[in-house]
Design a protein around this motif. Sequence first.
Motif, PDB file in Angstrom:
ATOM      1  N   GLU A 142       0.814  -1.216   0.000  1.00  0.00           N
ATOM      2  CA  GLU A 142       0.000   0.000   0.000  1.00  0.00           C
ATOM      3  C   GLU A 142       0.852   1.273   0.000  1.00  0.00           C
ATOM      4  O   GLU A 142       0.373   2.357  -0.350  1.00  0.00           O
ATOM      5  CB  GLU A 142      -0.970   0.021   1.182  1.00  0.00           C
ATOM      6  N   LEU A 143       2.135   1.137   0.379  1.00  0.00           N
ATOM      7  CA  LEU A 143       2.999   2.313   0.398  1.00  0.00           C
ATOM      8  C   LEU A 143       3.399   2.759  -1.008  1.00  0.00           C
ATOM      9  O   LEU A 143       3.812   3.903  -1.200  1.00  0.00           O
ATOM     10  CB  LEU A 143       4.250   2.034   1.230  1.00  0.00           C
ATOM     11  N   ALA A 144       3.276   1.893  -1.989  1.00  0.00           N
ATOM     12  CA  ALA A 144       3.608   2.289  -3.364  1.00  0.00           C
ATOM     13  C   ALA A 144       2.750   3.468  -3.803  1.00  0.00           C
ATOM     14  O   ALA A 144       3.266   4.460  -4.348  1.00  0.00           O
ATOM     15  CB  ALA A 144       3.430   1.109  -4.313  1.00  0.00           C
ATOM     16  N   ASP A 145       1.447   3.401  -3.574  1.00  0.00           N
ATOM     17  CA  ASP A 145       0.562   4.516  -3.928  1.00  0.00           C
ATOM     18  C   ASP A 145       0.828   5.736  -3.062  1.00  0.00           C
ATOM     19  O   ASP A 145       0.829   6.874  -3.551  1.00  0.00           O
ATOM     20  CB  ASP A 145      -0.897   4.094  -3.782  1.00  0.00           C
ATOM     21  N   THR A 146       1.051   5.513  -1.765  1.00  0.00           N
ATOM     22  CA  THR A 146       1.283   6.630  -0.844  1.00  0.00           C
ATOM     23  C   THR A 146       2.521   7.415  -1.246  1.00  0.00           C
ATOM     24  O   THR A 146       2.506   8.652  -1.309  1.00  0.00           O
ATOM     25  CB  THR A 146       1.433   6.106   0.600  1.00  0.00           C
ATOM     26  N   VAL A 147       3.612   6.706  -1.528  1.00  0.00           N
ATOM     27  CA  VAL A 147       4.855   7.380  -1.898  1.00  0.00           C
ATOM     28  C   VAL A 147       4.739   8.024  -3.280  1.00  0.00           C
ATOM     29  O   VAL A 147       5.215   9.143  -3.499  1.00  0.00           O
ATOM     30  CB  VAL A 147       6.043   6.402  -1.834  1.00  0.00           C
ATOM     31  N   TYR A 148       4.097   7.330  -4.217  1.00  0.00           N
ATOM     32  CA  TYR A 148       3.909   7.901  -5.553  1.00  0.00           C
ATOM     33  C   TYR A 148       3.135   9.220  -5.484  1.00  0.00           C
ATOM     34  O   TYR A 148       3.521  10.218  -6.113  1.00  0.00           O
ATOM     35  CB  TYR A 148       3.175   6.903  -6.439  1.00  0.00           C
ATOM     36  N   ASN A 149       2.077   9.241  -4.704  1.00  0.00           N
ATOM     37  CA  ASN A 149       1.286  10.468  -4.578  1.00  0.00           C
ATOM     38  C   ASN A 149       2.084  11.579  -3.902  1.00  0.00           C
ATOM     39  O   ASN A 149       1.967  12.758  -4.265  1.00  0.00           O
ATOM     40  CB  ASN A 149       0.002  10.184  -3.793  1.00  0.00           C
ATOM     41  N   LEU A 150       2.907  11.222  -2.931  1.00  0.00           N
ATOM     42  CA  LEU A 150       3.757  12.219  -2.278  1.00  0.00           C
ATOM     43  C   LEU A 150       4.768  12.795  -3.273  1.00  0.00           C
ATOM     44  O   LEU A 150       5.001  14.008  -3.304  1.00  0.00           O
ATOM     45  CB  LEU A 150       4.464  11.596  -1.080  1.00  0.00           C
ATOM     46  N   ILE A 151       5.362  11.934  -4.099  1.00  0.00           N
ATOM     47  CA  ILE A 151       6.310  12.418  -5.102  1.00  0.00           C
ATOM     48  C   ILE A 151       5.615  13.329  -6.105  1.00  0.00           C
ATOM     49  O   ILE A 151       6.177  14.349  -6.535  1.00  0.00           O
ATOM     50  CB  ILE A 151       7.008  11.235  -5.791  1.00  0.00           C
ATOM     51  N   ASN A 152       4.384  13.006  -6.484  1.00  0.00           N
ATOM     52  CA  ASN A 152       3.622  13.900  -7.360  1.00  0.00           C
ATOM     53  C   ASN A 152       3.478  15.284  -6.736  1.00  0.00           C
ATOM     54  O   ASN A 152       3.650  16.309  -7.412  1.00  0.00           O
ATOM     55  CB  ASN A 152       2.237  13.315  -7.639  1.00  0.00           C
ATOM     56  N   ARG A 153       3.159  15.323  -5.448  1.00  0.00           N
ATOM     57  CA  ARG A 153       3.008  16.611  -4.766  1.00  0.00           C
ATOM     58  C   ARG A 153       4.351  17.343  -4.697  1.00  0.00           C
ATOM     59  O   ARG A 153       4.415  18.563  -4.845  1.00  0.00           O
ATOM     60  CB  ARG A 153       2.429  16.414  -3.357  1.00  0.00           C
ATOM     61  N   ALA A 154       5.424  16.580  -4.462  1.00  0.00           N
ATOM     62  CA  ALA A 154       6.747  17.200  -4.372  1.00  0.00           C
ATOM     63  C   ALA A 154       7.157  17.819  -5.713  1.00  0.00           C
ATOM     64  O   ALA A 154       7.713  18.920  -5.752  1.00  0.00           O
ATOM     65  CB  ALA A 154       7.771  16.166  -3.930  1.00  0.00           C
ATOM     66  N   CYS A 155       6.894  17.113  -6.799  1.00  0.00           N
ATOM     67  CA  CYS A 155       7.219  17.662  -8.117  1.00  0.00           C
ATOM     68  C   CYS A 155       6.377  18.900  -8.415  1.00  0.00           C
ATOM     69  O   CYS A 155       6.884  19.892  -8.959  1.00  0.00           O
ATOM     70  CB  CYS A 155       7.033  16.597  -9.189  1.00  0.00           C
ATOM     71  N   LYS A 156       5.122  18.855  -8.050  1.00  0.00           N
ATOM     72  CA  LYS A 156       4.250  20.021  -8.229  1.00  0.00           C
ATOM     73  C   LYS A 156       4.751  21.195  -7.398  1.00  0.00           C
ATOM     74  O   LYS A 156       4.647  22.365  -7.806  1.00  0.00           O
ATOM     75  CB  LYS A 156       2.815  19.660  -7.824  1.00  0.00           C
ATOM     76  N   ALA A 157       5.326  20.884  -6.222  1.00  0.00           N
ATOM     77  CA  ALA A 157       5.820  21.928  -5.319  1.00  0.00           C
ATOM     78  C   ALA A 157       7.147  22.515  -5.776  1.00  0.00           C
ATOM     79  O   ALA A 157       7.604  23.517  -5.214  1.00  0.00           O
ATOM     80  CB  ALA A 157       5.975  21.355  -3.912  1.00  0.00           C
ATOM     81  N   GLY A 158       7.792  21.897  -6.766  1.00  0.00           N
ATOM     82  CA  GLY A 158       9.046  22.412  -7.278  1.00  0.00           C
ATOM     83  C   GLY A 158      10.289  21.915  -6.572  1.00  0.00           C
ATOM     84  O   GLY A 158      11.356  22.540  -6.682  1.00  0.00           O
ATOM     85  N   VAL A 159      10.178  20.786  -5.854  1.00  0.00           N
ATOM     86  CA  VAL A 159      11.364  20.195  -5.235  1.00  0.00           C
ATOM     87  C   VAL A 159      12.361  19.842  -6.341  1.00  0.00           C
ATOM     88  O   VAL A 159      12.014  19.179  -7.319  1.00  0.00           O
ATOM     89  CB  VAL A 159      10.992  18.942  -4.418  1.00  0.00           C
ATOM     90  N   GLY A 160      13.618  20.281  -6.181  1.00  0.00           N
ATOM     91  CA  GLY A 160      14.587  20.171  -7.261  1.00  0.00           C
ATOM     92  C   GLY A 160      15.114  18.768  -7.501  1.00  0.00           C
ATOM     93  O   GLY A 160      15.410  18.399  -8.637  1.00  0.00           O
ATOM     94  N   LYS A 161      15.254  17.978  -6.434  1.00  0.00           N
ATOM     95  CA  LYS A 161      15.851  16.657  -6.587  1.00  0.00           C
ATOM     96  C   LYS A 161      15.218  15.702  -5.587  1.00  0.00           C
ATOM     97  O   LYS A 161      15.025  16.051  -4.415  1.00  0.00           O
ATOM     98  CB  LYS A 161      17.362  16.720  -6.365  1.00  0.00           C
ATOM     99  N   ILE A 162      14.916  14.497  -6.049  1.00  0.00           N
ATOM    100  CA  ILE A 162      14.325  13.451  -5.205  1.00  0.00           C
ATOM    101  C   ILE A 162      15.149  12.189  -5.394  1.00  0.00           C
ATOM    102  O   ILE A 162      15.401  11.770  -6.528  1.00  0.00           O
ATOM    103  CB  ILE A 162      12.854  13.190  -5.582  1.00  0.00           C
ATOM    104  N   ILE A 163      15.577  11.592  -4.269  1.00  0.00           N
ATOM    105  CA  ILE A 163      16.385  10.364  -4.310  1.00  0.00           C
ATOM    106  C   ILE A 163      15.744   9.349  -3.366  1.00  0.00           C
ATOM    107  O   ILE A 163      15.676   9.587  -2.155  1.00  0.00           O
ATOM    108  CB  ILE A 163      17.838  10.613  -3.871  1.00  0.00           C
ATOM    109  N   ILE A 164      15.274   8.236  -3.921  1.00  0.00           N
ATOM    110  CA  ILE A 164      14.662   7.178  -3.128  1.00  0.00           C
ATOM    111  C   ILE A 164      15.466   5.901  -3.330  1.00  0.00           C
ATOM    112  O   ILE A 164      15.673   5.467  -4.470  1.00  0.00           O
ATOM    113  CB  ILE A 164      13.199   6.913  -3.536  1.00  0.00           C
TER     114      ILE A 164
END
Length: 208
Positions: A142-164
């Motif tokens: 269930e965390l796959a959807d939770t993390v994916y949605n969080l990353i969508n919000r982060a990209c919308k927010a303009g976070v420059g770099k994401i490393i998972i």
Amino acid sequence: MPRPIAEKNTRTCYGISILTSQHKDIRRIKREQNSPSIHGNKFWGSSYLIMDYLEENSLKAGCNVLELGCGWGLAGIHCAKKFDAKVTGVDADDAVFPYLQLHAEHNGVDVSTWQRNFEKITTRQLSEYDVIIAADICFWDELADTVYNLINRACKAGVGKIIIADPERPPFFDMAQRCVDKHYGELFHWSVEEPRHASGCLLVIENE
């Protein structure tokens, strides 16, 4: 000139000190505090993958870093110590924070903490950060959807770099492939041998 004597029950890697489970201060916290839940009872090896990646791909000095599911916070502490980053560790379980603060103290850095479930972190809150890092946060389906949605919000927010980073669990690849398709992320297989063997995969998204 004599070499300094290493503190008992510690290991050093990537410029930071990590306390083992037998260290007197770790044992003290275990006696005095509630035990962490949600797998926050130890340091997870995927953090080594992030630290090793950042040895080759530096962050901007003084950037604002959010470590998701921070646990003991070693990857964030590495960012604070090596890049003078302003780091916040967020975790659903505040019982991990004494371990994080202990490691921050031993490494001579300051790290802020924030108790929050991933789904409650807003786009506005994410906009305060330049970089997001996370290790071992897709351990349930269930965390796959939770993390994916969080990353969508982060990209919308303009976070420059994401490393998972992850040891290649199926939920991680479910989440990561969607991020590759939507956000042009890249997947890198990564491994380290020191201070112990760790291998897995890194999802890296660049929005800069």
